[in-house]
Design a protein around this motif. Structure first.
Motif, PDB file in Angstrom:
ATOM      1  N   ARG A   1       0.832  -1.209   0.000  1.00  0.00           N
ATOM      2  CA  ARG A   1       0.000   0.000   0.000  1.00  0.00           C
ATOM      3  C   ARG A   1       0.864   1.255   0.000  1.00  0.00           C
ATOM      4  O   ARG A   1       0.571   2.226  -0.709  1.00  0.00           O
ATOM      5  CB  ARG A   1      -0.931  -0.010   1.209  1.00  0.00           C
TER       6      ARG A   1
ATOM      7  N   ARG B   1       2.344   1.638  -3.499  1.00  0.00           N
ATOM      8  CA  ARG B   1       1.329   2.106  -4.442  1.00  0.00           C
ATOM      9  C   ARG B   1       1.036   3.593  -4.255  1.00  0.00           C
ATOM     10  O   ARG B   1       0.886   4.331  -5.219  1.00  0.00           O
ATOM     11  CB  ARG B   1       0.036   1.315  -4.256  1.00  0.00           C
ATOM     12  N   ARG B   2       0.940   3.991  -3.014  1.00  0.00           N
ATOM     13  CA  ARG B   2       0.650   5.396  -2.729  1.00  0.00           C
ATOM     14  C   ARG B   2       1.773   6.277  -3.258  1.00  0.00           C
ATOM     15  O   ARG B   2       1.530   7.344  -3.816  1.00  0.00           O
ATOM     16  CB  ARG B   2       0.471   5.597  -1.227  1.00  0.00           C
ATOM     17  N   ARG B   3       3.004   5.826  -3.112  1.00  0.00           N
ATOM     18  CA  ARG B   3       4.149   6.589  -3.597  1.00  0.00           C
ATOM     19  C   ARG B   3       4.122   6.664  -5.124  1.00  0.00           C
ATOM     20  O   ARG B   3       4.407   7.705  -5.702  1.00  0.00           O
ATOM     21  CB  ARG B   3       5.450   5.957  -3.127  1.00  0.00           C
TER      22      ARG B   3
END
Length: 153
Positions: free
Chosen positions: A126, A129-131
């Motif tokens: 997560r 992915r956020r990065r």
């Protein structure tokens, strides 16, 4: 002041209430050595109703029957190992608070570490992915000048 003392006394009573043993005096053996063995075995056997409670700590009817069976086996001359074997034959490895490490109990031993690894992997994915979804904006001209000054270029 009186209310404070009453609250303190009630708290202390609740604190020590969990330490009470469920073994009743009528269940105890006359021979102190046999009773000590029965207590040690009782602390190592799980109540099949209460789950994470030993048969010595449980007040369930089945735990009482299990304590009685342990004491009967000891009185008949069984060794501790024979008593454990009898209980495992009757209730399975689940009855042991420390089950043996074998294929049937693999999930009991490895379930928590595996769940922890899966949770850590999910958190890491997560974060990655956020990065990836939020790229950093390019530096402004002012930020570039400041960076050059810090780097001494």
């Amino acid at each position: 002041m009186l209310k404070w003392r009453a609250a303190l006394l009630a708290g202390l009573l609740l604190l020590f209430a969990g330490a009470a043993q469920a073994v009743e005096p009528s269940e105890m053996l006359k021979d102190p050595a046999l009773e000590a063995r029965a207590r040690a075995i009782g602390q190592a056997l799980r109540c099949v109703v209460c789950q994470n409670q030993s048969i010595d700590d449980s007040s369930a009817e089945v735990a009482r029957d299990m304590r009685r069976a342990v004491r009967e086996r000891l009185t008949a001359g069984d060794s501790d190992r024979q008593v454990f074997d009898f209980m495992v034959a009757r209730y399975g490895d689940y009855v042991l608070l420390r089950p043996p490490f074998k294929t049937g109990t693999l999930l009991l031993w490895l379930g928590t570490p595996l769940l922890l690894l899966v949770a850590l992997a999910a958190i890491l994915l997560r974060a990655l992915r956020r990065r990836a979804l939020a790229p950093t904006p390019p530096l402004s001209e002012e930020e570039r000048e400041r960076l050059r000054a810090l780097l001494g270029r």
